[in-house]
Design an enzyme around this catalytic site. Structure first.
Site, PDB file in Angstrom:
ATOM      1  N   ASP A   1       0.823  -1.192   0.000  1.00 30.76           N
ATOM      2  CA  ASP A   1       0.000   0.000   0.000  1.00 30.76           C
ATOM      3  C   ASP A   1       0.869   1.258   0.000  1.00 30.76           C
ATOM      4  O   ASP A   1       1.433   1.622   1.033  1.00 30.76           O
ATOM      5  CB  ASP A   1      -0.887  -0.038   1.261  1.00 30.76           C
ATOM      6  CG  ASP A   1      -1.803   1.157   1.362  1.00 30.76           C
ATOM      7  OD1 ASP A   1      -1.988   1.850   0.346  1.00 30.76           O
ATOM      8  OD2 ASP A   1      -2.339   1.402   2.453  1.00 30.76           O
TER       9      ASP A   1
ATOM     10  N   ASP B   1      -1.921   5.507  -5.460  1.00 36.41           N
ATOM     11  CA  ASP B   1      -2.072   4.605  -4.317  1.00 36.41           C
ATOM     12  C   ASP B   1      -2.278   3.147  -4.745  1.00 36.41           C
ATOM     13  O   ASP B   1      -3.357   2.777  -5.174  1.00 36.41           O
ATOM     14  CB  ASP B   1      -3.262   5.081  -3.473  1.00 36.41           C
ATOM     15  CG  ASP B   1      -3.526   4.181  -2.287  1.00 36.41           C
ATOM     16  OD1 ASP B   1      -2.672   3.339  -1.968  1.00 36.41           O
ATOM     17  OD2 ASP B   1      -4.604   4.319  -1.677  1.00 36.41           O
TER      18      ASP B   1
END
Ligand code: NAG
Ligand code: NAG
Ligand code: NAG
Ligand code: NAG
Ligand code: NAG
Length: 494
Positions: free
Chosen positions: A102, A320
């Site tokens: 992440d 992201d």
């Protein structure tokens, strides 16, 4: 899954707070003074020589950072896994943990032995393991008076006593959260030791021991052992390894939406085309933010209000890897969808799960729909092909992955967030040393070239695909970027 308007405004409040905290702690300048300044005349030749030898010794040490190969699994299909994960060895003896990669958050955490509501089983098909500090001979506790903790919270927390553990609490963009305490232990990873070759190395890092998970993080449908935050804050694994001189603050991912898995490597990627397609990161933002300047759909520029990309002091476009889809402000989403669908005026649209626009289509989507191209500062572009932004729900039924992030509000506004839908099948290089990010279309089942810092050699790093039982998952976490870290102390002593 959709955060909805209420939780969305909460989300922006939190984001603002995080960036305020980062502004304060991100601006420290360390004064450097040369040890030998002004004294040169008094030094004997042998003293200078000894100094130079020591200096060279240190330089050799400081360039010994190596490239790291993280094994990847998973895929970005919203109707399948919907996330990418890496395998990490933690503790002594080392055990394997599967963590979601992440780039939208800043800490590594894994489910801990105390966790009562952690999933025991995962629909993703990986074996879950709880981390037990007592089971690892190298585990150390992090107390609230230690540097790591005080730097996280910008000073010592009120009520801190030397025996209290340093607690963390992270809330992600979809409202799910994890809470626990920080520990320090040995992480094992694969150092790139030659072309298509790795050898095991280790580093000691501080990470979260997750004692309580909520929201999607407590469900087995998409369960993993934790999340590997690859953000820039110095709490992230890459920042800690870089501070220890083990790696450089450069990494790349190539998320393979065709075969699953892909490439995730720490180190400098060597690829001429990529170097020519780098855009600067927006300074002092909480995430990896870039400045978008225009959007084209099928070669036609989308007509948008002139202030759409005028970010002012706002965040820009968030990159992201921990988010499955792509979120556009309502003022962008509407015309983009209209232009995409105008190529097929006869489609009958229906909505699935309250958020996906779906339709029947039996031809090749790449022939029937337009390419969407984003343009960023420095003439950097990023194209998303129909087979990437459309996903197949079932035979002949396709859905669009573009999502609206809502209307602009006066305190924050709607966000632009590009997740795996846009980032898959691209080699994305994060050059934190140069505060820039870039990408090129890439075959993520192949290999990339990285530079070995110690020898200067260029090595190939291959794609991986951690095998997992693929299953259709129902509750996917679509937004996982870091929202909020609150300061709290665990009221238990060690
Ligand atoms: C970490 O690596 C060093 C050097 O390779 C080795 O001596 C040490 O035993 C390793 N530690 C653990 C806990 O694996
Ligand atoms: C993080 O940064 C702060 C100040 O910028 C520093 O005091 C602290 O030691 C750093 N922590 C780590 C783990 O590098
Ligand atoms: C650093 O990034 C900028 C773009 O932000 C680019 O123009 C420049 O060439 C990069 N420098 C290096 C050494 O990669
Ligand atoms: C991608 O690379 C893999 C491994 O080298 C190769 O087998 C495959 O054919 C390539 N795919 C495309 C579309 O070129
Ligand atoms: C990757 O793993 C998935 C799930 O196990 C499998 O379906 C896929 O064929 C694999 N891809 C490759 C290239 O091995």
């Amino acid at each position: 899954m959709d955060p909805g308007p209420t939780s969305r405004s909460v989300l922006f409040g939190f984001l603002l707070l995080v960036s305020l905290i980062l502004h304060v702690s991100g601006n420290l300048v360390f004064p450097v003074s040369h040890k030998f300044q002004g004294r040169r005349g008094q030094w004997s030749l042998s003293e200078l020589k000894a100094h130079d030898i020591r200096r060279h010794g240190r330089n050799l040490l400081s360039v010994s950072s190596s490239a790291v190969d993280l094994e990847l699994g998973g895929n970005g299909h919203p109707s399948e896994t919907g996330l990418y994960f890496a395998k990490l060895g933690i503790g002594s003896p080392s055990k394997d943990y599967y963590v979601q990669v992440d780039t939208g958050s800043d800490i590594l955490w894994v489910n801990c032995i105390e966790c009562a509501n952690c999933p025991k089983k995962s629909d993703i098909g990986v074996k879950l393991t709880l981390y037990d500090p007592k089971d690892s001979s190298t585990s150390q506790s992090i107390t609230c008076d230690q540097d790591f903790c005080t730097s996280q919270y910008d000073g010592q927390l009120p009520g801190c006593k030397p025996e209290l553990l340093c607690q963390y609490n992270v809330v992600y963009g979809d409202g799910s959260s994890t809470a626990g305490y920080f520990v320090k232990d040995v992480i094992e990873f694969d150092k790139v030791s030659g072309s298509h070759q790795t050898s095991v190395t280790n580093g000691s890092i501080v990470f979260g021991c997750g004692a309580k998970q909520s929201g999607q993080l407590g469900k087995s449908s998409e369960a993993l052992d934790g999340i590997l935050g690859f953000g820039q804050a110095n709490s992230s694994m890459i920042s800690q390894l870089a501070a220890a001189g083990k790696v450089k603050k450069q990494f790349a991912h190539c998320l393979d939406n065709v075969n699953g898995g892909g490439i995730f490597a720490i180190g400098e990627v060597v690829e001429t085309k990529l170097k020519l397609n780098m855009t600067p990161l927006v300074a002092k933002s909480a995430h990896y933010n870039v400045v978008m300047e225009a959007i084209e759909v099928g070669g036609d520029v989308v007509d948008l209000p002139s202030d759409t990309f005028d970010n002012g002091d706002k965040e820009g476009t968030i990159i992201d890897s921990g988010t499955t889809l792509a979120y556009l402000p309502q003022v962008v989403f509407e015309p983009v969808m209209k232009m995409i669908l105008s190529k097929q005026p006869l489609l009958k649209l229906h909505t699935v799960e309250d958020q996906f626009t779906c339709f029947q289509y039996s031809e090749n989507v790449d022939d029937g729909f337009p390419v969407v191209t984003f343009h960023f500062k420095n003439s950097v572009s990023l194209s998303v092909y129909p087979h990437e932004y459309l996903f197949q729900l079932k035979e002949y039924v396709w859905c669009s992955g573009w999502q609206s992030s809502g209307m602009k509000t006066k305190d924050g506004g709607s966000m632009t967030l590009l997740g795996d839908l846009v980032l898959s099948n691209k080699l994305v290089f994060y050059d934190l040393e140069n505060q820039s990010i870039g990408w090129i279309d890439y075959n993520c089942s192949s290999s990339i070239k990285v530079r070995d810092d110690s020898s200067g050699a260029i090595y190939y790093v291959d794609a991986h695909n951690i095998s997992s039982a693929s299953g259709i998952l129902i509750g996917r976490r679509l937004l996982t970027f870091l929202l909020f870290v609150i300061c709290m102390l665990l009221q238990i002593s060690i």
